[in-house]
Design a protein around this motif. Structure first.
Motif, PDB file in Angstrom:
ATOM      1  N   ASP A   1     110.389  29.759  33.162  1.00  0.00           N
ATOM      2  CA  ASP A   1     109.830  31.207  33.540  1.00  0.00           C
ATOM      3  C   ASP A   1     110.343  31.722  34.601  1.00  0.00           C
ATOM      4  OD1 ASP A   1     108.071  33.044  34.814  1.00  0.00           O
ATOM      5  OD2 ASP A   1     106.155  31.758  34.024  1.00  0.00           O
ATOM      6  N   GLY A   2     110.909  31.232  35.692  1.00  0.00           N
ATOM      7  CA  GLY A   2     111.535  31.580  37.047  1.00  0.00           C
ATOM      8  C   GLY A   2     112.857  32.146  36.490  1.00  0.00           C
ATOM      9  N   TYR A   3     113.583  31.329  35.555  1.00  0.00           N
ATOM     10  CA  TYR A   3     114.744  31.677  35.022  1.00  0.00           C
ATOM     11  C   TYR A   3     114.831  32.774  34.383  1.00  0.00           C
ATOM     12  CZ  TYR A   3     119.113  31.322  32.039  1.00  0.00           C
ATOM     13  OH  TYR A   3     120.158  31.582  31.362  1.00  0.00           O
TER      14      TYR A   3
ATOM     15  N   ALA B   1     109.681  27.391  39.895  1.00  0.00           N
ATOM     16  CA  ALA B   1     110.327  28.904  39.511  1.00  0.00           C
ATOM     17  C   ALA B   1     111.488  29.232  40.264  1.00  0.00           C
ATOM     18  CB  ALA B   1     109.192  29.822  39.770  1.00  0.00           C
ATOM     19  N   ALA B   2     111.463  28.836  41.434  1.00  0.00           N
ATOM     20  CA  ALA B   2     112.576  29.117  42.611  1.00  0.00           C
ATOM     21  C   ALA B   2     113.750  28.341  41.934  1.00  0.00           C
ATOM     22  CB  ALA B   2     112.354  28.921  44.123  1.00  0.00           C
ATOM     23  N   ILE B   3     113.794  27.084  41.418  1.00  0.00           N
ATOM     24  CA  ILE B   3     114.657  26.510  40.955  1.00  0.00           C
ATOM     25  C   ILE B   3     115.287  27.193  39.569  1.00  0.00           C
ATOM     26  CG2 ILE B   3     115.387  24.256  39.778  1.00  0.00           C
ATOM     27  CD1 ILE B   3     113.363  22.963  41.858  1.00  0.00           C
ATOM     28  N   GLY B   4     114.207  27.496  38.879  1.00  0.00           N
ATOM     29  CA  GLY B   4     114.670  28.176  37.439  1.00  0.00           C
ATOM     30  C   GLY B   4     115.563  29.687  37.977  1.00  0.00           C
TER      31      GLY B   4
ATOM     32  N   LYS C   1     122.687  34.563  43.938  1.00  0.00           N
ATOM     33  CA  LYS C   1     121.658  35.217  44.880  1.00  0.00           C
ATOM     34  C   LYS C   1     121.281  34.050  45.488  1.00  0.00           C
ATOM     35  CE  LYS C   1     120.310  39.476  43.169  1.00  0.00           C
ATOM     36  NZ  LYS C   1     120.843  40.483  44.216  1.00  0.00           N
ATOM     37  N   ALA C   2     120.803  34.539  47.087  1.00  0.00           N
ATOM     38  CA  ALA C   2     120.037  33.872  47.859  1.00  0.00           C
ATOM     39  C   ALA C   2     118.654  33.535  47.269  1.00  0.00           C
ATOM     40  CB  ALA C   2     120.046  34.183  49.265  1.00  0.00           C
ATOM     41  N   VAL C   3     117.974  32.300  47.282  1.00  0.00           N
ATOM     42  CA  VAL C   3     116.723  32.262  46.776  1.00  0.00           C
ATOM     43  C   VAL C   3     115.970  31.737  47.803  1.00  0.00           C
ATOM     44  CG1 VAL C   3     115.264  31.080  45.075  1.00  0.00           C
ATOM     45  CG2 VAL C   3     117.264  32.111  44.430  1.00  0.00           C
ATOM     46  N   TRP C   4     114.457  32.365  48.274  1.00  0.00           N
ATOM     47  CA  TRP C   4     113.753  31.798  49.271  1.00  0.00           C
ATOM     48  C   TRP C   4     112.442  31.448  48.242  1.00  0.00           C
ATOM     49  CZ3 TRP C   4     114.725  31.363  54.403  1.00  0.00           C
ATOM     50  CH2 TRP C   4     115.822  32.093  54.884  1.00  0.00           C
ATOM     51  N   CYS C   5     111.921  30.133  48.730  1.00  0.00           N
ATOM     52  CA  CYS C   5     110.667  29.906  47.998  1.00  0.00           C
ATOM     53  C   CYS C   5     109.489  29.750  48.944  1.00  0.00           C
ATOM     54  CB  CYS C   5     110.814  28.248  47.299  1.00  0.00           C
ATOM     55  SG  CYS C   5     109.001  27.727  46.836  1.00  0.00           S
ATOM     56  N   VAL C   6     108.565  30.774  48.999  1.00  0.00           N
ATOM     57  CA  VAL C   6     107.499  30.914  49.761  1.00  0.00           C
ATOM     58  C   VAL C   6     106.124  30.014  49.264  1.00  0.00           C
ATOM     59  CG1 VAL C   6     105.689  32.217  50.913  1.00  0.00           C
ATOM     60  CG2 VAL C   6     108.235  32.970  50.697  1.00  0.00           C
TER      61      VAL C   6
ATOM     62  N   ALA D   1     116.267  20.156  42.619  1.00  0.00           N
ATOM     63  CA  ALA D   1     116.856  21.011  43.789  1.00  0.00           C
ATOM     64  C   ALA D   1     118.018  20.060  44.248  1.00  0.00           C
ATOM     65  CB  ALA D   1     115.838  21.422  44.814  1.00  0.00           C
ATOM     66  N   VAL D   2     117.611  18.716  44.791  1.00  0.00           N
ATOM     67  CA  VAL D   2     118.493  18.003  45.387  1.00  0.00           C
ATOM     68  C   VAL D   2     119.612  17.538  44.346  1.00  0.00           C
ATOM     69  CG1 VAL D   2     118.695  15.834  46.619  1.00  0.00           C
ATOM     70  CG2 VAL D   2     116.863  17.126  47.226  1.00  0.00           C
ATOM     71  N   GLU D   3     119.234  17.196  43.422  1.00  0.00           N
ATOM     72  CA  GLU D   3     120.308  16.606  42.298  1.00  0.00           C
ATOM     73  C   GLU D   3     121.381  17.521  42.132  1.00  0.00           C
ATOM     74  OE1 GLU D   3     118.499  15.371  38.520  1.00  0.00           O
ATOM     75  OE2 GLU D   3     120.504  15.264  37.552  1.00  0.00           O
ATOM     76  N   HIS D   4     121.027  19.077  41.854  1.00  0.00           N
ATOM     77  CA  HIS D   4     121.968  20.020  41.416  1.00  0.00           C
ATOM     78  C   HIS D   4     122.272  20.812  42.857  1.00  0.00           C
ATOM     79  CE1 HIS D   4     121.500  19.310  37.153  1.00  0.00           C
ATOM     80  NE2 HIS D   4     120.159  19.089  37.704  1.00  0.00           N
ATOM     81  N   GLN D   5     122.008  20.245  44.056  1.00  0.00           N
ATOM     82  CA  GLN D   5     122.306  20.831  45.292  1.00  0.00           C
ATOM     83  C   GLN D   5     122.036  22.390  45.116  1.00  0.00           C
ATOM     84  OE1 GLN D   5     123.087  19.694  48.532  1.00  0.00           O
ATOM     85  NE2 GLN D   5     121.885  18.094  47.510  1.00  0.00           N
ATOM     86  N   LEU D   6     120.860  22.849  44.918  1.00  0.00           N
ATOM     87  CA  LEU D   6     120.569  24.188  44.586  1.00  0.00           C
ATOM     88  C   LEU D   6     120.112  24.727  45.939  1.00  0.00           C
ATOM     89  CD1 LEU D   6     118.240  24.165  41.385  1.00  0.00           C
ATOM     90  CD2 LEU D   6     120.554  24.807  41.545  1.00  0.00           C
TER      91      LEU D   6
END
Lengths: 174, 559
Positions: B51-53, B420-423, B431-436, B452-457
């Motif tokens: 969805d986020g993607y 969704a932020a990961i997607g 782009k920088a992505v902020w998750c609130v 997020a850690v595995e892919h160092q996003l």
């Protein structure tokens, strides 16, 4: 007749509401034959708060497609929502709202009565399907109101069982 | 055959989880290096990532899940996408066709369970249907009003071999697209706005989905009509534009609600006009003489508000057709805009600053978000969760660019933000992505930190931790007799330690002066980072319309 557990609610009052048309719509719906079609349509009707008064389904002229005749109360939604929501279902090919149109609307009733004296029923247009030791089986087709009157008439002949279809409709020839 | 079809449709990412009924697909995944598969930790996370993607780049992603519990775990994610019209393809494994209906291991009626939360769905029991079904699914998911499409594929079909047939044409008789704009009707709408004494335009997600921001701006400027957006329409019109009314609805800005409630012509474009926009329906925009509704989905016409002029069309095509037909503007226009400016002065967005004595030394969430938005520099993607954090993030948004604010509007799904932020980061690595997020929603899908850690996003998590379900607490205080029932969140994890347990650095912040340095650290650190902002537990969202009241009755932040 499928009774909904929810009685129809009051019609919508939107700020710009034009006059609320008749909430009960008669729709002739062409659908794709498929394992999901009926459940998708009935699920939609339930979750939108509509109420099915009658439904009949049979094969259409085209292979792989069925014709449904639905009589649906729009519940608290505006009446045209029934057609619009049905049109969103991908399995629904065409929806025709024939509510106020000049149509032939026919229902079929098959009944078993205890009596062997069915001349009165035959006079009304019933056809005797069989006569056995336990009574007579008759069929009658007509407009919904005539079918209702016919069913009332059956009471006087000792009804054993009644099976009644929903209406099927067709526009009258011009 | 499934994977080849996905390649053909141009799929880049699959978010999925293997299990008994989709193992035949996974067996061949490694033969298709063009398809990047992201292993999630829960299927709901997969749906939210897809969805986020899609919200971040406009293209659909694919979700894989196995039968039974795997597929059912997708339901919330499908519903979230469906309510907000986001394209997605979910491919679920089903038990073998010969086992269907026997209550086989991990069998469930996935079509039945998801038909109310998908745009369309297919159960595939024959290999011959598969190429057509996949091709149709992508077409239906991405065209018209987008939405998720689910394909439930029996295990024996996944294993079957068949001649590779590429479907060359689409024939879906029950799926018609509304592309055509009625030019006369468009002219009527344009003239109604131009001739109005007090026009207002409200823009929804549909404007962003059809990329009609430019056309909306041109129309609004030429027609001299102010524009507000729905929560999902944020970004459709620049917040800093002189004609901007910012966000509408029951938590919208005061000057927006004043404008809507006093308008004589209201044009609603690309939106559903739901209860969050109208508040009490009977009192919504009571002075309007002409409602204009533009939406690509004809069933939206009159679903909630009956329009006088309706345009069933793509927002961009409709606006394009309307702009040249704007005639002479009503002479009272300047007065109307001056009135709106006065309301803007009279009802500004406000909050108690952290360094104000009324804050009792507590960190206020708006200070955190204003700092974040300053760093985001009008270009970072901000993904919000659901609740107070979402509305604060929406109201203090200060961009003039579209497509950068992502949140679950219709479904209001807690736990949406992190996956969704990961997607979104997979979709837009540039782009920088902020998750609130609040801490309540965050723990609902926190297991996706692994991804997020595995892919160092590079996803920076702004946790607004108020030790409670803040929106629930606020509603209980104001509308449910002040009884705080199960809205305090005790026994929550230490979020810094939790992050570290996942292998991700984190900092805790509870003072205003620590906000900037912590944000600096987050920005400088490569990969994901979490800041546990311990904010004022009593901070409230304002403005707010009390439940069941009309938009006229909005409450503002106390002075």
């Amino acid at each position: 007749m499928i009774e909904s557990p929810h009685p129809p609610a009051a019609p919508a009052t939107s700020p710009a509401s034009r006059e609320v048309t008749n909430r009960v719509r008669v729709l002739s719906v062409l659908v794709e034959d498929g394992p999901n079609t009926l459940s998708k349509i009935s699920g939609l009707i339930r979750r939108k708060g509509f109420h099915v008064r009658s439904i009949s389904v049979g094969p259409s002229r085209e292979a792989g497609r069925s014709r449904m005749t639905l009589t649906v109360d729009a519940g608290h939604a505006e009446a045209d929502q029934v057609r619009k929501q049905l049109e969103r279902v991908v399995e629904v090919i065409e929806v025709e709202d024939v509510t106020s149109d000049d149509v032939h609307s026919r229902e079929l009733v098959v009944a078993k009565v205890k009596s062997f004296q069915v001349a009165g029923l035959v006079e009304r247009g019933a056809k005797v399907l069989d006569t056995g030791a336990d009574g007579t089986t008759v069929e009658f087709a007509g407009e919904g109101k005539d079918v209702g009157d016919f069913v009332n008439e059956l009471m006087r002949h000792g009804v054993v069982d009644v099976a009644r279809s929903g209406p099927v409709v067709m526009r009258r020839t011009a | 055959m499934i994977l080849e079809a996905l390649e053909r449709e141009g799929v880049e990412y699959i978010f999925g989880y293997p299990g008994g009924a989709n193992l035949p697909i996974y067996q061949h995944l490694h033969e298709h290096p063009k398809l990047k598969h992201i292993l999630v930790r829960h299927e709901q996370g997969a749906a939210h990532m897809a969805d986020g993607y899609a919200r971040a780049c406009g293209k659909p992603a694919v979700v894989f899940a196995t039968s039974g519990p795997g597929a059912l775990n997708l339901v919330t994610g499908l519903c979230t996408a469906y309510m907000d019209s986001v394209p997605m393809i979910a491919i679920t494994g089903q038990v073998a066709s010969t086992q269907v209906g026997r209550d086989a291991f991990q069998e469930s009626d996935v079509i039945g369970a998801t038909s109310s939360v998908t745009k369309h769905s297919y159960l595939v029991t024959s290999i011959d249907d598969l190429p057509r079904v996949i091709h149709e699914a992508f077409h239906i998911a991405t065209t018209g009003r987008p939405g998720p499409v689910l394909i439930d594929i029996c295990k024996d079909v996944q294993q079957a071999d068949a001649e590779r047939v590429t479907p060359d044409r689409l024939e879906i008789p029950g799926y018609q697209l509304n592309g055509h704009v009625d030019l006369n009707r468009a002219g009527e709408a344009a003239q109604a706005i131009a001739g109005a004494e007090r026009p207002v335009i409200l823009a929804g997600h549909g404007v962003l989905l059809s990329r009609a921001e430019k056309e909306l701006k041109e129309f609004a400027e030429k027609a001299g009509a102010p524009v507000g957006t729905t929560l999902l329409g944020i970004g459709a019109f620049p917040v800093n534009h002189p004609l901007s009314l910012h966000m509408t609805g029951f938590m919208g800005t005061g000057w927006n609600l004043k404008a809507v409630q006093n308008a004589d012509v209201l044009m609603m474009v690309g939106m559903r006009v739901d209860d969050r926009v109208t508040a009490r329906l009977a009192d919504f925009a009571p002075k309007v003489k002409t409602f204009i509704h533009i939406d690509i989905d004809g069933s939206e016409m009159g679903k909630n508000v009956r329009p006088h002029i309706e345009l069933v069309a793509d927002a961009r095509n409709a606006l394009e057709a309307m702009t040249p037909q704007i005639g002479t503007l009503d002479a009272g226009r300047g007065q109307w805009l001056a009135q709106i400016d006065a309301w803007r002065e009279e009802h500004p967005l406000k909050y108690t600053r952290s360094n104000d004595s009324h804050s009792n030394g507590r960190l206020q969430p708006q200070d955190v978000l204003i700092d974040m938005y300053r760093r985001a520099r009008n270009e970072a993607i901000v993904v919000a969760d659901v609740g107070q954090n979402q509305i604060w993030a929406a109201l203090w948004w200060n961009y003039d660019q579209p497509g950068l604010f992502i949140n679950s509007g219709g479904a209001g799904t807690m736990g949406f933000a992190l996956p969704a932020a990961i997607g979104a980061k997979f979709a837009r690595p540039d782009k920088a992505v902020w998750c609130v997020a609040g801490e309540g929603g965050f723990v609902m899908t926190a297991q996706e930190l692994s991804v997020a850690v595995e892919h160092q996003l590079d996803v920076k998590i702004v946790l607004l931790n108020n030790f409670s379900l803040g929106m629930v607490r606020q509603f209980q205080d104001d509308f449910y007799g002040g009884v705080r029932s199960h809205s305090d969140l005790t026994h929550m994890p230490d979020f810094v330690k939790l992050s570290e347990a996942y292998g991700m650095p984190a900092i805790r912040v509870d003072k205003l002066e620590e906000v900037g340095p912590a944000m600096d650290t987050a920005e400088k650190t490569k990969g994901p980072f979490l800041i546990d902002f311990r904010i004022d537990p009593e901070a409230n969202v304002y403005p707010i319309v009390p439940l069941g009241k009309s938009l006229n009755d909005f409450w503002e932040a106390p002075n």
